[in-house]
Write an enzyme that holds these catalytic residues in place. Structure first.
Site, PDB file in Angstrom:
ATOM      1  N   THR A  83     -38.038 -42.289  35.991  1.00 32.67           N
ATOM      2  CA  THR A  83     -37.860 -40.540  35.917  1.00 32.67           C
ATOM      3  C   THR A  83     -39.271 -40.389  35.842  1.00 32.67           C
ATOM      4  O   THR A  83     -39.461 -39.108  36.508  1.00 32.67           O
ATOM      5  CB  THR A  83     -37.325 -40.508  34.554  1.00 32.67           C
ATOM      6  OG1 THR A  83     -35.626 -41.415  34.876  1.00 32.67           O
ATOM      7  CG2 THR A  83     -37.109 -38.952  34.055  1.00 32.67           C
ATOM      8  N   CYS A 340     -28.041 -42.360  32.973  1.00 28.13           N
ATOM      9  CA  CYS A 340     -28.430 -41.357  32.688  1.00 28.13           C
ATOM     10  C   CYS A 340     -27.540 -40.465  32.306  1.00 28.13           C
ATOM     11  O   CYS A 340     -27.909 -38.984  32.327  1.00 28.13           O
ATOM     12  CB  CYS A 340     -29.644 -41.031  33.585  1.00 28.13           C
ATOM     13  SG  CYS A 340     -30.925 -42.330  33.631  1.00 28.13           S
TER      14      CYS A 340
END
Length: 397
Positions: A83, A340
């Site tokens: 990320t 996520c």
């Protein structure tokens, strides 16, 4: 813990782990390599002998990764994960542009790390576009070509996931890079899921920026990387140190870097053999699921290129949460998509993009497998999902 089939001391079923796309449990060789580094885990920025030793370990790991990916060691920057690498690529590009008008193209089925970074870039003055995909999740290259040619002078970044983490679609990255470079655009790819399953070679597929992370390969959580082609300008997202050539400042992680390099080396060593085996497992699982649940749909099944070790199946008339909890009671660890975005009440932008209706009960279950997964495991998962789906549909109706 590397053992993936675990017998509980109580009378619970043996656990079967089929969620490698979320995290690949650490390989024993990675534990061993990291354990050696932990014995002298000093700060690599320190000038004394222990610090120099840690710095050497960091740079050896960087060099191993560069060699495996086909790039110079100096092009690899360590971050805290995938990320962070995605954010650095996209927002680093946006913030490096001195004037207005920069463009960022992301596909409709990108990871949230890229979608939300592009949205943030728009707030900061860039123009963000979402590239449409077909029913199989493959991007529309002709649409992208038309949009790129509409404003060829604008600074442009194209960010397309090499392999999708929810449905397994693999994009034709060679074609995307060729198209982007034809009009002077930079190309970034999130290769988190592709690494170790797809042939990622930066000499053959010269992307400008690439993000990856260790824990999808059997390495440790908490370390990722960004590859940056020489000459590509990025603005750092944080400040306060010169580590990672000021691109990602903060105390560096030689232990994690060693684990990353070891995991990548192991993943690539047997990739071709494993890909052939995984493809057979994937095809067998899909055939079994469609036989058990005739109304089911294999998401991404229409794509010409797909990950070999991932199956995402949709079941009408079911609640995703109920199905996943029921599978867990049966001892099977699967997921509804991206770890996520695991809240099943939120839905999936990926499934929306490929045309899955969102106005009726519909379960999406993702199975992903690794080195230890067997055909017996696949049959057990198919049998369990058939039973679970029948129960949940009956309760839902």
């Amino acid at each position: 813990m590397s053992t993936l089939k675990m017998k509980n001391m109580r009378s619970e079923p043996e656990r079967l782990y089929l969620d490698y796309a979320a995290t690949w449990p650490m390989r024993p060789e990675v534990w061993e390599a990291m354990g050696t580094e932990l014995r002298h885990g000093f700060n690599p920025a320190s000038a004394h002998a222990p610090g120099r030793m840690a710095h050497r370990s960091l740079e050896v790991a960087r060099g191993r990764i560069g060699e495996l990916l086909g790039c110079a060691r100096s092009s690899i920057y360590f971050t805290g994960g995938g990320t962070q690498s995605d954010n650095l690529a996209i927002l680093g590009f946006v913030r490096s542009q001195s004037g207005p008008g920069a463009r960022v193209f992301v596909s409709e089925i990108e990871h949230k790390a890229c979608l939300e970074a592009a949205d943030r870039g728009e707030i900061e003055g860039a123009r963000a576009f979402r590239i449409p995909v077909d029913r199989g999740g493959t991007i529309d290259l002709e649409w992208l070509r038309r949009e790129l040619e509409a404003d060829p002078a604008a600074p442009t970044l194209i960010s397309v996931m090499w392999a999708n983490n929810e449905i397994g679609t693999v994009q034709a990255m060679d074609d995307i890079v060729a198209l982007g470079h034809e009009v002077g655009a930079l190309v970034h790819t999130d290769a988190v899921q592709a690494m170790g399953k797809v042939d990622v070679d930066l000499e053959r597929t010269p992307v400008d920026l690439l993000s990856a992370t260790a824990h999808k390969l059997g390495g440790p959580v908490g370390i990722g990387l960004l590859y940056r082609r020489p000459g590509v300008t990025l603005e750092p997202l944080s400040y306060g140190g010169g580590q990672e050539r000021s691109m990602w400042p903060g105390t560096q992680n030689p232990v994690g870097a060693t684990g990353f390099a070891t995991a990548l080396e192991l993943a690539l060593r047997h990739r071709e053999t494993q890909v052939a085996r995984w493809t057979a497992l994937r095809d067998h699982l899909e055939a079994r699921l469609l036989a058990e649940i005739p109304e089911a749909r294999i998401h991404g099944g229409e794509a010409p290129l797909r990950l070999p070790n991932l199956v995402n199946v949709g079941i009408p008339g079911c609640d995703s949460g109920a199905v996943l909890v029921s599978l867990d009671f049966e001892g099977i660890a699967a997921s509804g998509g991206s770890a996520c975005g695991s809240d099943s009440s939120v839905g999936s932008e990926v499934l929306d993009a490929i045309g899955v209706p969102g106005d009726a009960p519909y379960a999406a279950v993702r199975f992903s497998f690794g080195d230890e997964t067997s055909f017996a495991d696949i049959d057990r998962a198919a049998d369990a999902l058939g039973r679970v789906a029948a129960r949940v549909v009956a309760l839902t109706v």
